[in-house]
Design an enzyme around this catalytic site. Structure first.
Site, mmCIF file in Angstrom:
data_model
loop_
_atom_site.group_PDB
_atom_site.id
_atom_site.type_symbol
_atom_site.label_atom_id
_atom_site.label_comp_id
_atom_site.label_asym_id
_atom_site.label_seq_id
_atom_site.Cartn_x
_atom_site.Cartn_y
_atom_site.Cartn_z
ATOM 1 N N SER A 55 2.444 2.087 -4.821
ATOM 2 C CA SER A 55 2.213 0.662 -4.575
ATOM 3 C C SER A 55 1.988 -0.092 -5.872
ATOM 4 C CB SER A 55 1.026 0.474 -3.632
ATOM 5 O OG SER A 55 -0.125 1.138 -4.130
ATOM 6 N N HIS A 85 0.840 -1.209 0.000
ATOM 7 C CA HIS A 85 0.000 0.000 0.000
ATOM 8 C C HIS A 85 0.867 1.247 0.000
ATOM 9 C CE1 HIS A 85 0.320 1.884 4.036
ATOM 10 N NE2 HIS A 85 0.589 0.661 4.463
ATOM 11 N N CYS A 86 0.273 2.348 -0.477
ATOM 12 C CA CYS A 86 0.877 3.672 -0.325
ATOM 13 C C CYS A 86 -0.189 4.531 0.340
ATOM 14 C CB CYS A 86 1.371 4.224 -1.662
ATOM 15 S SG CYS A 86 0.192 4.109 -3.029
ATOM 16 N N ASN A 87 -0.335 5.778 -0.056
ATOM 17 C CA ASN A 87 -1.396 6.589 0.533
ATOM 18 C C ASN A 87 -2.743 6.288 -0.130
ATOM 19 O OD1 ASN A 87 1.252 8.302 0.928
ATOM 20 N ND2 ASN A 87 -0.167 8.946 2.523
#
Length: 204
Positions: free
Chosen positions: A157, A149-151
């Site tokens: 991601s 995941h990222c933001n």
């Protein structure tokens, strides 16, 4: 009918729309265009958010809880999923690769984490993080399942996941991204990351 008359006629047919806006000082207000074409503003002092630079923008407060299953034991999401232990357990996730900036790892007592803080900027050299990310993903898939995941779960991601598939399966980046977008249409590595993926595919 001239252009000015056409514009006036079109304006009269527009439906009223409410737009929620967040200011740089953390206050929100609702903007609504009235019948004269100007705006009515209703402020909400109680609905205060964190300060964010860059002026005004429309706020989307709805959490993104989609968990995209890319391959067996390999998932992708936004930070919202990474903060929901019920969803993590539901999908059997044991390892989390966090590529976001400023997002905490909330469950270190029950999950294995790797945090690689990456800026979502075209000039960021993402390739220098590939090998350590790949190693973590491999170990995670061996021991259980991995969530990347990222933001927002849109650029960083996605790029890491695609690069991993290039390395392990020799996939075509454009074709694979097109397939994944059918399940998660918002996927969009920034232009710099796409160029890095294409080069990685060419010279791997």
């Amino acid at each position: 009918m001239n252009l000015q008359e056409q514009l006036a006629s079109s304006r009269q047919s527009l439906k009223p729309v409410n737009t929620k806006v967040l200011t740089v000082d953390g206050h929100t207000f609702t903007e609504r265009r009235n019948e004269t074409g100007s705006f009515d503003v209703t402020r909400s002092e109680s609905d205060k958010k964190e300060k964010i630079g860059g002026g005004f923008f429309v706020v989307d407060t709805k959490p993104d809880l989609q968990v995209l299953n890319i391959r067996p034991g390999l998932y992708l999401s936004s930070q919202d999923v990474a903060h929901r232990l019920d969803l993590i357990k539901e999908h059997g996730i044991t390892h989390i690769l966090n590529t976001a900036t400023g997002v905490q790892n909330l469950f270190p007592e029950v999950l294995t984490y790797k945090h690689v803080e990456i800026l979502d900027l075209p000039e960021t050299d993402l390739t220098r993080y590939f090998e350590e990310c790949f190693s973590f993903i491999e170990q995670g898939r061996h021991d259980g399942s991995v969530l990347i995941h990222c933001n927002a779960g849109v650029s960083r991601s996605c790029t890491v996941a695609l690069a991993y598939l290039v390395k392990t399966e020799g996939i075509d980046v454009e074709q694979e991204l097109s397939k994944l977008r059918r399940m998660r249409p918002c996927l969009r590595p920034n232009d710099g990351f796409m160029k890095q993926l294409q080069a990685f595919q060419l010279f791997r």
